[in-house]
Design a protein around this motif. Structure first.
Motif, short mmCIF file in Angstrom:
data_model
loop_
_atom_site.label_atom_id
_atom_site.label_comp_id
_atom_site.label_asym_id
_atom_site.label_seq_id
_atom_site.Cartn_x
_atom_site.Cartn_y
_atom_site.Cartn_z
N LEU A 205 7.34 -27.41 27.66
CA LEU A 205 6.20 -28.44 27.03
C LEU A 205 5.12 -27.17 27.66
N GLU A 220 5.52 -26.34 21.62
CA GLU A 220 6.47 -27.39 21.82
C GLU A 220 8.11 -26.32 21.60
N HIS A 237 3.29 -37.39 25.35
CA HIS A 237 4.71 -36.82 25.49
C HIS A 237 5.69 -37.26 25.41
N THR A 239 8.01 -35.75 26.76
CA THR A 239 8.80 -35.20 27.90
C THR A 239 7.90 -35.23 29.26
#
Length: 255
Positions: A205, A220, A237, A239
């Motif tokens: 990310l 991404e 997000h 991540t």
């Protein structure tokens, strides 16, 4: 050393390593390769790089040095500890310029926000500038030495005990990398750096945060295009599990 001339023009005095010989003879060629800069001989081992006002607004610039080699980079950094250098294993070194106070406060706020999240959830380590990475951007190419404004590496990717053993530049790509646009004309350079360096090197990310456009540019893994959202919209997000932050509110607090 970075300073200001009487006419208020920014310049950098750069001490070059002894391995980069014959600077006086090289100077005309160096100047030809850097038409956007004024490069002066300060003494036998030092040059003075004068920036135009337009370059000052970029926040980041490169200097082409014909004949430059990878082995010269570490001596260059040791000779100029106050300058933030990056290197892509070409005949060019890059300098990240000093930032405005508000950007510095904003960066600190972001580091704090992510650090509190990472510590609370025991998910990984947060690293700030001037943490340096050594990256393989393209298979087979020489590794690049790059410094993000902010990064995060999870314990799932690299265990905590392994991260604690690092004593020099980090040898793996981060899960998250953040570049903060610190100058009015710096957005395009930061977008290019994210697209051509950090994401190809393996980041999951990438965020380019721009207070000037008031947008977040979101890169991404395995996606060819970035997307954007307002800096004032809550950011989350996958991540970063359980992380949520309004970067716009942080920015307003710093102004």
């Amino acid at each position: 050393m970075q300073t200001l001339r009487e006419e208020n023009t920014l310049f950098y005095t750069i001490h070059l390593p002894v391995e980069y010989k014959n600077i006086r003879k090289r100077l005309p060629e160096i100047q030809r390769e850097n038409q956007n800069l004024e490069i002066l001989l300060h003494n036998s081992s030092t040059i003075r790089v004068v920036l135009s006002q337009s370059l000052e607004e970029d926040g980041y610039f490169g200097i082409k040095l014909p004949g430059w080699q990878e082995s010269y980079f570490e001596p260059l950094r040791e000779l100029n500890p106050e300058i933030n250098f990056e290197y892509a294993n070409t005949e060019e070194v890059y300098i990240k310029m000093g930032i405005f106070a508000m950007i510095g406060l904003f960066t600190t706020a972001l580091v704090s926000s992510l650090y509190i999240w990472a510590r609370k959830n025991k998910t990984g380590n947060v690293y700030s500038d001037p943490t340096e990475y050594e990256l393989e951007v393209k298979p087979g190419d020489k590794k690049q030495k790059r410094i993000p404004d902010l990064s995060f590496i999870s314990y799932a990717k690299v265990p905590k005990d392994v991260q604690k053993k690092w004593r020099a530049r980090i040898p793996v790509s981060p899960n998250l990398v953040v570049e903060i646009v610190s100058a009015k004309r710096g957005l395009e350079k930061d977008l290019k750096k994210m697209a051509t360096v950090w994401m190809p090197a393996g980041a999951e990310l990438g965020l380019v945060l721009c207070p000037y456009s008031e947008k977040i540019y979101i890169f991404e893994k395995d996606k060819s295009e970035y997307r954007t959202q307002s800096i004032y919209s809550q950011f989350t997000h996958p991540t970063l599990p359980a992380y949520s932050e309004n970067f716009g509110e942080l920015w307003q607090e710093c102004r």
